[in-house]
Design an enzyme around this catalytic site. Structure first.
Site, PDB file in Angstrom:
ATOM      1  N   GLU A  96     -21.633 -10.388  15.332  1.00  9.15           N
ATOM      2  CA  GLU A  96     -22.054  -9.000  15.451  1.00  9.15           C
ATOM      3  C   GLU A  96     -20.919  -8.083  15.879  1.00  9.15           C
ATOM      4  O   GLU A  96     -19.986  -8.490  16.566  1.00  9.15           O
ATOM      5  CB  GLU A  96     -23.138  -8.893  16.527  1.00  9.15           C
ATOM      6  CG  GLU A  96     -24.375  -9.639  16.159  1.00  9.15           C
ATOM      7  CD  GLU A  96     -25.424  -9.529  17.245  1.00  9.15           C
ATOM      8  OE1 GLU A  96     -26.351 -10.340  17.212  1.00  9.15           O
ATOM      9  OE2 GLU A  96     -25.312  -8.654  18.114  1.00  9.15           O
ATOM     10  N   CYS A 109     -17.064  -2.469  18.953  1.00 10.46           N
ATOM     11  CA  CYS A 109     -17.169  -3.641  19.822  1.00 10.46           C
ATOM     12  C   CYS A 109     -17.138  -4.861  18.908  1.00 10.46           C
ATOM     13  O   CYS A 109     -17.965  -4.977  18.001  1.00 10.46           O
ATOM     14  CB  CYS A 109     -18.478  -3.548  20.596  1.00 10.46           C
ATOM     15  SG  CYS A 109     -18.833  -5.018  21.552  1.00 10.46           S
ATOM     16  N   CYS A 116     -21.558 -18.281  22.484  1.00 12.43           N
ATOM     17  CA  CYS A 116     -20.763 -18.280  23.713  1.00 12.43           C
ATOM     18  C   CYS A 116     -21.276 -19.393  24.612  1.00 12.43           C
ATOM     19  O   CYS A 116     -22.466 -19.690  24.619  1.00 12.43           O
ATOM     20  CB  CYS A 116     -20.896 -16.929  24.421  1.00 12.43           C
ATOM     21  SG  CYS A 116     -19.850 -16.795  25.893  1.00 12.43           S
ATOM     22  N   CYS A 120     -24.356 -16.568  30.682  1.00  6.87           N
ATOM     23  CA  CYS A 120     -24.840 -15.450  31.506  1.00  6.87           C
ATOM     24  C   CYS A 120     -26.333 -15.228  31.245  1.00  6.87           C
ATOM     25  O   CYS A 120     -26.778 -15.214  30.098  1.00  6.87           O
ATOM     26  CB  CYS A 120     -24.062 -14.174  31.200  1.00  6.87           C
ATOM     27  SG  CYS A 120     -22.286 -14.359  31.458  1.00  6.87           S
ATOM     28  N   CYS A 123     -27.838 -12.483  28.687  1.00  9.51           N
ATOM     29  CA  CYS A 123     -27.136 -12.316  27.415  1.00  9.51           C
ATOM     30  C   CYS A 123     -27.733 -13.189  26.319  1.00  9.51           C
ATOM     31  O   CYS A 123     -27.912 -14.392  26.496  1.00  9.51           O
ATOM     32  CB  CYS A 123     -25.668 -12.674  27.618  1.00  9.51           C
ATOM     33  SG  CYS A 123     -24.713 -12.616  26.107  1.00  9.51           S
ATOM     34  N   GLY A 164     -19.150 -13.939  22.645  1.00  6.93           N
ATOM     35  CA  GLY A 164     -17.981 -14.743  22.972  1.00  6.93           C
ATOM     36  C   GLY A 164     -17.253 -14.233  24.201  1.00  6.93           C
ATOM     37  O   GLY A 164     -17.369 -13.076  24.587  1.00  6.93           O
ATOM     38  N   GLU A 165     -16.505 -15.142  24.813  1.00  9.98           N
ATOM     39  CA  GLU A 165     -15.658 -14.821  25.967  1.00  9.98           C
ATOM     40  C   GLU A 165     -14.221 -14.864  25.440  1.00  9.98           C
ATOM     41  O   GLU A 165     -13.689 -15.939  25.126  1.00  9.98           O
ATOM     42  CB  GLU A 165     -15.897 -15.860  27.075  1.00  9.98           C
ATOM     43  CG  GLU A 165     -14.819 -15.993  28.118  1.00  9.98           C
ATOM     44  CD  GLU A 165     -14.493 -14.696  28.861  1.00  9.98           C
ATOM     45  OE1 GLU A 165     -15.378 -14.140  29.511  1.00  9.98           O
ATOM     46  OE2 GLU A 165     -13.326 -14.259  28.777  1.00  9.98           O
ATOM     47  N   SER A 196     -12.812  -7.786  27.586  1.00  7.43           N
ATOM     48  CA  SER A 196     -13.821  -7.996  28.614  1.00  7.43           C
ATOM     49  C   SER A 196     -13.963  -9.482  28.933  1.00  7.43           C
ATOM     50  O   SER A 196     -14.096 -10.302  28.031  1.00  7.43           O
ATOM     51  CB  SER A 196     -15.149  -7.450  28.085  1.00  7.43           C
ATOM     52  OG  SER A 196     -16.183  -7.779  28.956  1.00  7.43           O
ATOM     53  N   SER A 219     -16.637  -8.443  33.956  1.00  6.97           N
ATOM     54  CA  SER A 219     -18.087  -8.411  34.177  1.00  6.97           C
ATOM     55  C   SER A 219     -18.371  -9.013  35.538  1.00  6.97           C
ATOM     56  O   SER A 219     -18.288 -10.223  35.711  1.00  6.97           O
ATOM     57  CB  SER A 219     -18.791  -9.244  33.091  1.00  6.97           C
ATOM     58  OG  SER A 219     -18.560  -8.662  31.841  1.00  6.97           O
ATOM     59  N   LEU A 220     -18.690  -8.166  36.493  1.00  4.67           N
ATOM     60  CA  LEU A 220     -18.884  -8.640  37.866  1.00  4.67           C
ATOM     61  C   LEU A 220     -20.367  -8.867  38.145  1.00  4.67           C
ATOM     62  O   LEU A 220     -20.779  -9.945  38.530  1.00  4.67           O
ATOM     63  CB  LEU A 220     -18.287  -7.615  38.842  1.00  4.67           C
ATOM     64  CG  LEU A 220     -17.786  -8.160  40.163  1.00  4.67           C
ATOM     65  CD1 LEU A 220     -16.747  -9.250  39.977  1.00  4.67           C
ATOM     66  CD2 LEU A 220     -17.215  -7.040  41.020  1.00  4.67           C
ATOM     67  N   HIS A 221     -21.158  -7.832  37.984  1.00  3.72           N
ATOM     68  CA  HIS A 221     -22.626  -7.889  38.005  1.00  3.72           C
ATOM     69  C   HIS A 221     -23.244  -8.336  39.325  1.00  3.72           C
ATOM     70  O   HIS A 221     -24.464  -8.532  39.400  1.00  3.72           O
ATOM     71  CB  HIS A 221     -23.163  -8.786  36.872  1.00  3.72           C
ATOM     72  CG  HIS A 221     -22.709  -8.353  35.510  1.00  3.72           C
ATOM     73  ND1 HIS A 221     -22.741  -7.041  35.095  1.00  3.72           N
ATOM     74  CD2 HIS A 221     -22.200  -9.052  34.467  1.00  3.72           C
ATOM     75  CE1 HIS A 221     -22.275  -6.963  33.850  1.00  3.72           C
ATOM     76  NE2 HIS A 221     -21.930  -8.151  33.452  1.00  3.72           N
ATOM     77  N   CYS A 338     -25.470  -7.886  22.979  1.00  4.44           N
ATOM     78  CA  CYS A 338     -24.802  -8.745  22.014  1.00  4.44           C
ATOM     79  C   CYS A 338     -25.592 -10.031  21.784  1.00  4.44           C
ATOM     80  O   CYS A 338     -26.210 -10.573  22.685  1.00  4.44           O
ATOM     81  CB  CYS A 338     -23.368  -9.042  22.433  1.00  4.44           C
ATOM     82  SG  CYS A 338     -23.207 -10.064  23.880  1.00  4.44           S
TER      83      CYS A 338
HETATM   84  S1  SF4 Z   1     -22.077 -11.783  28.577  1.00  3.09           S
HETATM   85 FE1  SF4 Z   1     -20.203 -12.331  27.441  1.00  3.09          FE
HETATM   86  S2  SF4 Z   1     -19.402 -14.111  28.577  1.00  3.09           S
HETATM   87 FE2  SF4 Z   1     -21.521 -13.885  29.250  1.00  3.09          FE
HETATM   88  S3  SF4 Z   1     -22.673 -15.252  27.873  1.00  3.09           S
HETATM   89 FE3  SF4 Z   1     -22.677 -13.178  26.932  1.00  3.09          FE
HETATM   90  S4  SF4 Z   1     -20.959 -13.190  25.506  1.00  3.09           S
HETATM   91 FE4  SF4 Z   1     -20.669 -14.910  26.926  1.00  3.09          FE
END
Ligand code: SF4
Length: 349
Positions: A96, A109, A116, A120, A123, A164-165, A196, A219-221, A338
Site C-alpha cells: 500500500e 507514504c 511486518c 504493534c 496496526c 513494514g519497518e 519512521s 513511533s513512541l506511543h 497501513c
Molecule cells: S506500526 Fe509500523 S512497525 Fe509497527 S507493526 Fe505496523 S508497520 Fe510494523
C-alpha cells in the site's frame, strides 16, 4: 507477469552505474545507462524508450525486467485530499501507499516490506506477519507509479511509514535513500524524506552515521516501558530510555530534529500524567511530537482517545514546553491505517 519474467534482474533495482555494467556486454556506451535510468524513473517501459536503438530495446525486453509497479487499486477519501493505492509488484505481492495533498504539494507514504513482523497492537500491517522485504527499486517504483497518476505533477515529499519497518530492512532502505535523491532519477532531496521506525536502537544509531540527512520519525506511543510493552512488542527488546537516547544521538550527529509519533489510544496512553511523563522524557531534546488520533483497525479492539482527553494531553505537553501538533489520521474513510487495504484485497494477486 509470467514466472520466468520474475527471475530476470530488475533494472530499477540497479544504480545507473550498475545498469552501465549490466548493458556493457551488449556493446552499449555508458551514456545509455543514464538514458535507461531516466526513462524508468519516468515510469516508461522498454518499448517507450524512444531514444534507444530498437535492437537495444528488444534485447532489454528479453534480458531484464523494468521493476516498475502497477497501480492495482486506488481509493479516494471523501473527507480529505487523500488517495490510497494498492501497488502490484512483479511477483504478485501487493503493498500500500497513501498520497496526501497539502497546499505545499504531494506527499507519498510508501511501504518498505510486504507485511511486518513488529507486531504493534494498533496496526493492520502486522496481522499476517512479514511476507518479504521490498527492494530499493520496489520502494522507488511506488513513487514512480504515484507520479504517473498525478498527470504532470510530482510527489515532492516521501514518508517511509507504510507497511513494514524500514530499519528491519536496513540495507534496502539505505539504498533507496541514496537513490531517491539522484538528479538523473527522482531528484527528491532527503530533507523531504522521513523514515519512521518503531525504535530499533542499533539501526537508529547506524543511520545517524550514514551521512543521510533524512528526518527520523520514532513511533513512541507511550511514555514508559510498561505501557509501551502492552502495545509494541519491540519494547520488550529495547527499553524506552535506550530508544530516546538513540534519538538524542541522531539529533547530535545529524543536527536534524527528531519527530516522535504518539497515537492517542483510549484509556491506554492518553492520561494527563502520561503527557507529563512524556514531556519529562523528551526534556531538552530538539524534537517535535505528533499526536495522532488512532485510526480504528477493527481487528485490534483499540479505540481512539476521546476528543477532550486528546486536547488535554496536548495542553499538558504545551504547558511543559514541548513542540507538538495534533492531527487526525488522514484518509480514515479509506482504510487509512497501513495494511488495511491490502488485507481486505487478500494480499497477493
Ligand atoms: S506500526 Fe509500523 S512497525 Fe509497527 S507493526 Fe505496523 S508497520 Fe510494523
Amino acid at each position: 507477469m509470467a514466472a520466468e519474467d520474475a527471475g530476470r534482474p530488475a533494472l530499477l533495482d540497479m544504480t545507473p552505474g550498475e545498469i552501465a555494467e549490466a548493458i556493457a556486454p551488449l556493446g552499449q556506451p555508458a551514456y545509455r545507462a543514464a538514458q535507461v535510468y531516466s526513462w524508468l524513473c519516468r515510469g516508461v517501459g522498454f518499448t517507450g524508450m524512444t531514444n534507444l536503438p530498437l535492437a537495444l530495446r528488444e534485447t532489454l525486453e528479453t534480458s531484464f525486467r523494468t521493476g516498475l509497479a502497477v497501480i492495482a487499486e486506488r481509493r479516494d477519501s471523501r473527507r480529505d485530499d487523500t488517495r490510497k493505492y494498492l501497488f502490484a509488484l512483479d511477483d504478485g505481492e501487493r503493498v500500500e501507499g497513501v498520497r496526501m495533498t497539502y497546499r505545499h504539494g504531494h506527499t507519498l507514504c510508501i511501504s518498505t516490506q510486504v507485511g511486518c513482523r513488529m507486531g504493534c497492537a494498533f496496526c493492520a500491517s502486522t496481522l499476517g506477519g512479514r511476507v518479504r522485504d521490498l527492494t530499493a527499486g520496489e520502494m522507488l517504483a511506488q513513487i514512480i507509479a504515484a507520479n504517473g497518476d498525478l498527470g504532470g505533477q510530482r510527489i515532492g515529499n516521501v514518508v517511509m511509514m507504510g507497511s513494514g519497518e524500514p530499519l528491519d530492512n536496513y540495507a534496502a532502505s539505505i539504498a533507496f535513500l541514496r537513490r531517491v535523491r539522484l538528479p538523473e532519477g527522482l531528484g527528491i532531496g532527503l530533507r523531504s524524506v522521513s523514515l519512521s521506525t518503531c525504535g530499533l536502537v542499533p539501526e537508529m544509531r547506524a543511520l545517524a552515521t550514514e551521512g543521510l540527512p533524512v528526518t527520523l520519525s520514532v513511533s513512541l506511543h507511550a511514555p514508559d516501558d510498561e505501557t509501551r510493552r502492552r502495545i509494541m512488542p519491540i519494547a520488550r527488546r529495547y527499553a524506552i530510555g535506550e530508544v530516546v537516547d538513540a534519538a538524542r544521538h541522531y539529533v547530535e550527529r545529524t543536527g536534524r530534529r527528531v519527530i516522535f509519533e504518539y497515537a492517542l489510544i483510549r484509556d491506554v496512553n492518553d492520561r494527563p500524567e502520561q503527557a507529563s511523563r512524556l514531556a519529562g522524557l523528551l526534556r531538552g531534546m530538539q524534537c517535535h511530537v505528533n499526536l495522532i488520533t488512532l485510526s480504528g483497525v477493527p481487528e485490534t479492539g483499540l479505540l481512539a482517545a476521546r476528543r477532550e482527553r486528546a486536547a488535554e494531553f496536548e495542553r499538558e505537553l504545551v504547558r511543559r514546553g514541548v513542540s507538538v501538533t495534533r492531527r487526525r489520521q488522514m484518509g480514515s474513510d479509506i482504510e487509512g491505517a497501513c495494511g488495511q487495504l491490502r488485507r481486505r484485497s487478500g494480499g497477493k494477486e
